[in-house]
Write a protein that holds these residues in place. Structure first.
Motif, PDB file in Angstrom:
ATOM      1  N   ARG A   1       0.818  -1.211   0.000  1.00  0.00           N
ATOM      2  CA  ARG A   1       0.000   0.000   0.000  1.00  0.00           C
ATOM      3  C   ARG A   1       0.849   1.258   0.000  1.00  0.00           C
ATOM      4  O   ARG A   1       0.403   2.292  -0.438  1.00  0.00           O
TER       5      ARG A   1
ATOM      6  N   CYS B   1       2.244   5.594  -2.894  1.00  0.00           N
ATOM      7  CA  CYS B   1       1.165   5.175  -2.003  1.00  0.00           C
ATOM      8  C   CYS B   1      -0.040   4.789  -2.849  1.00  0.00           C
ATOM      9  O   CYS B   1      -0.262   5.343  -3.930  1.00  0.00           O
ATOM     10  N   SER B   2      -0.842   3.879  -2.339  1.00  0.00           N
ATOM     11  CA  SER B   2      -2.012   3.415  -3.084  1.00  0.00           C
ATOM     12  C   SER B   2      -3.084   4.492  -3.208  1.00  0.00           C
ATOM     13  O   SER B   2      -3.988   4.378  -4.033  1.00  0.00           O
ATOM     14  N   CYS B   3      -2.999   5.572  -2.438  1.00  0.00           N
ATOM     15  CA  CYS B   3      -3.973   6.665  -2.546  1.00  0.00           C
ATOM     16  C   CYS B   3      -3.697   7.534  -3.775  1.00  0.00           C
ATOM     17  O   CYS B   3      -4.509   8.384  -4.128  1.00  0.00           O
TER      18      CYS B   3
ATOM     19  N   ARG C   1       2.451   8.042   5.800  1.00  0.00           N
ATOM     20  CA  ARG C   1       1.943   6.741   6.257  1.00  0.00           C
ATOM     21  C   ARG C   1       1.083   6.898   7.501  1.00  0.00           C
ATOM     22  O   ARG C   1       0.146   6.134   7.716  1.00  0.00           O
TER      23      ARG C   1
ATOM     24  N   CYS D   1      -2.330   9.113   5.942  1.00  0.00           N
ATOM     25  CA  CYS D   1      -3.075   8.683   4.746  1.00  0.00           C
ATOM     26  C   CYS D   1      -4.358   7.956   5.161  1.00  0.00           C
ATOM     27  O   CYS D   1      -4.309   7.007   5.945  1.00  0.00           O
ATOM     28  N   PRO D   2      -5.524   8.366   4.636  1.00  0.00           N
ATOM     29  CA  PRO D   2      -6.770   7.706   5.010  1.00  0.00           C
ATOM     30  C   PRO D   2      -6.844   6.248   4.537  1.00  0.00           C
ATOM     31  O   PRO D   2      -7.416   5.409   5.226  1.00  0.00           O
ATOM     32  N   GLN D   3      -6.255   5.927   3.391  1.00  0.00           N
ATOM     33  CA  GLN D   3      -6.295   4.536   2.925  1.00  0.00           C
ATOM     34  C   GLN D   3      -5.454   3.636   3.800  1.00  0.00           C
ATOM     35  O   GLN D   3      -5.821   2.497   4.065  1.00  0.00           O
ATOM     36  N   LEU D   4      -4.319   4.131   4.261  1.00  0.00           N
ATOM     37  CA  LEU D   4      -3.473   3.320   5.136  1.00  0.00           C
ATOM     38  C   LEU D   4      -4.110   3.189   6.510  1.00  0.00           C
ATOM     39  O   LEU D   4      -3.984   2.154   7.165  1.00  0.00           O
TER      40      LEU D   4
ATOM     41  N   ASN E   1      -7.320   3.042   7.124  1.00  0.00           N
ATOM     42  CA  ASN E   1      -8.379   2.042   6.983  1.00  0.00           C
ATOM     43  C   ASN E   1      -7.787   0.635   6.914  1.00  0.00           C
ATOM     44  O   ASN E   1      -8.371  -0.306   7.409  1.00  0.00           O
ATOM     45  N   ALA E   2      -6.641   0.500   6.280  1.00  0.00           N
ATOM     46  CA  ALA E   2      -6.003  -0.812   6.159  1.00  0.00           C
ATOM     47  C   ALA E   2      -5.497  -1.289   7.511  1.00  0.00           C
ATOM     48  O   ALA E   2      -5.503  -2.477   7.803  1.00  0.00           O
TER      49      ALA E   2
ATOM     50  N   ALA F   1      -0.830  -2.985   7.503  1.00  0.00           N
ATOM     51  CA  ALA F   1      -0.488  -2.098   6.387  1.00  0.00           C
ATOM     52  C   ALA F   1       1.019  -2.124   6.212  1.00  0.00           C
ATOM     53  O   ALA F   1       1.776  -2.178   7.168  1.00  0.00           O
TER      54      ALA F   1
END
Length: 109
Positions: free
Chosen positions: A47, A68-70, A93, A96-99, A101-102, A108
């Protein structure tokens, strides 16, 4: 056309021919099409990635690439810029909202 001393003969053009029908010499029932490799995936998907290249020669500038995956992607060249990118990557890291959530559902990277 001049000739090279080590290679006095020019390459001869090859003529291709169209082949239609079954291939000769293939056993019956053996597929001739290449199929995808049936590898199983363990579900691991990176991610956030930080790739740093630091050559052993001090005269060559190090480089870094942060992804980053975002959708965030940054690159840096030079010692000071790479150190700054490492700090920014670590900060991203944490924010990041996606990290985030992971991290709730699993690990992550």
């Amino acid at each position: 056309m001049s000739r090279h001393p080590r290679f006095p003969h020019a390459a001869k053009p090859r003529h291709l021919r169209l082949v239609v029908g079954d291939r000769k010499g293939v056993a019956e029932g053996v597929p001739i099409a290449v199929r995808p490799d049936p590898q199983t995936h363990n579900g691991y998907q990176p991610r956030a990635v930080l790739h740093i290249v630091a050559p052993p020669d001090w005269s060559v500038a190090p480089t870094a690439h942060s992804w980053c995956s975002c959708g965030r992607e940054r690159q840096a060249v030079g010692r000071a810029a790479v150190l700054s990118l490492v700090a920014a990557h670590n900060e991203h890291r944490d924010t990041c909202p996606q990290l985030a959530n992971a991290k709730e559902g699993g690990k992550a990277v």
